[in-house]
Write a protein that holds these residues in place. Structure first.
Motif, PDB file in Angstrom:
ATOM      1  N   SER A  33       0.813  -1.219   0.000  1.00 55.80           N
ATOM      2  CA  SER A  33       0.000   0.000   0.000  1.00 55.80           C
ATOM      3  C   SER A  33       0.849   1.274   0.000  1.00 55.80           C
ATOM      4  CB  SER A  33      -0.951   0.010   1.193  1.00 55.80           C
ATOM      5  OG  SER A  33      -0.234   0.107   2.400  1.00 55.80           O
ATOM      6  N   GLU A  34       2.066   1.208   0.528  1.00 57.36           N
ATOM      7  CA  GLU A  34       2.908   2.401   0.639  1.00 57.36           C
ATOM      8  C   GLU A  34       3.961   2.509  -0.461  1.00 57.36           C
ATOM      9  OE1 GLU A  34       4.609   2.174   4.507  1.00 57.36           O
ATOM     10  OE2 GLU A  34       2.717   2.648   5.513  1.00 57.36           O
ATOM     11  N   SER A  35       4.220   1.425  -1.148  1.00 56.40           N
ATOM     12  CA  SER A  35       5.320   1.390  -2.098  1.00 56.40           C
ATOM     13  C   SER A  35       4.850   1.664  -3.517  1.00 56.40           C
ATOM     14  CB  SER A  35       5.980   0.012  -2.030  1.00 56.40           C
ATOM     15  OG  SER A  35       6.752  -0.225  -3.156  1.00 56.40           O
ATOM     16  N   GLY A  36       5.728   2.221  -4.297  1.00 56.48           N
ATOM     17  CA  GLY A  36       5.432   2.447  -5.701  1.00 56.48           C
ATOM     18  C   GLY A  36       6.152   1.447  -6.590  1.00 56.48           C
ATOM     19  N   HIS A  37       6.721   0.390  -5.989  1.00 51.31           N
ATOM     20  CA  HIS A  37       7.475  -0.601  -6.762  1.00 51.31           C
ATOM     21  C   HIS A  37       6.554  -1.385  -7.674  1.00 51.31           C
ATOM     22  CE1 HIS A  37      10.830  -0.790  -3.508  1.00 51.31           C
ATOM     23  NE2 HIS A  37      10.937   0.267  -4.274  1.00 51.31           N
TER      24      HIS A  37
END
Length: 102
Positions: free
Chosen positions: A42-46
């Motif tokens: 939810s927090e990562s843009g990977h």
């Protein structure tokens, strides 16, 4: 490059990455791994999917990993497949009959 003067067992990624279920509280371990995994998603843009989570059960902490990890003694690896799988017991025949209105 010269070969190492000694070998650390399991340090080459050849160690089994399956948790020792007889030594851990599996419910707590998987819940913690899911929390870390879904928080990362939810927090990562990977755009790369993690292969799993390394959890230190004594510290209630962990990290998402993208390749097979080398584990410290207090760490357990929980694969992404296990985190995403629904863990429930198979339905029994009487449960199916009860749900069918019989």
């Amino acid at each position: 490059m010269s070969p190492p003067s000694f070998v650390i067992a399991g340090a080459g990624g050849n160690a089994s990455l399956t948790p020792r279920w007889d030594r851990v509280d599996s419910r707590k371990l998987i819940a913690l791994a899911r929390k870390i995994y879904f928080q990362h998603l939810s927090e990562s843009g990977h755009s790369i999917d993690p292969c799993g989570v390394v959890v230190n059960i004594h510290l209630s902490d962990g990290r998402v990993v993208f390749e097979a990890p080398t584990l410290l003694p207090d760490e357990q690896f929980i694969s992404a497949d296990l985190i995403g799988r629904r863990l429930r017991r198979p339905r029994q025949l009487k449960d199916r009959l009860r749900g069918a209105g019989m």
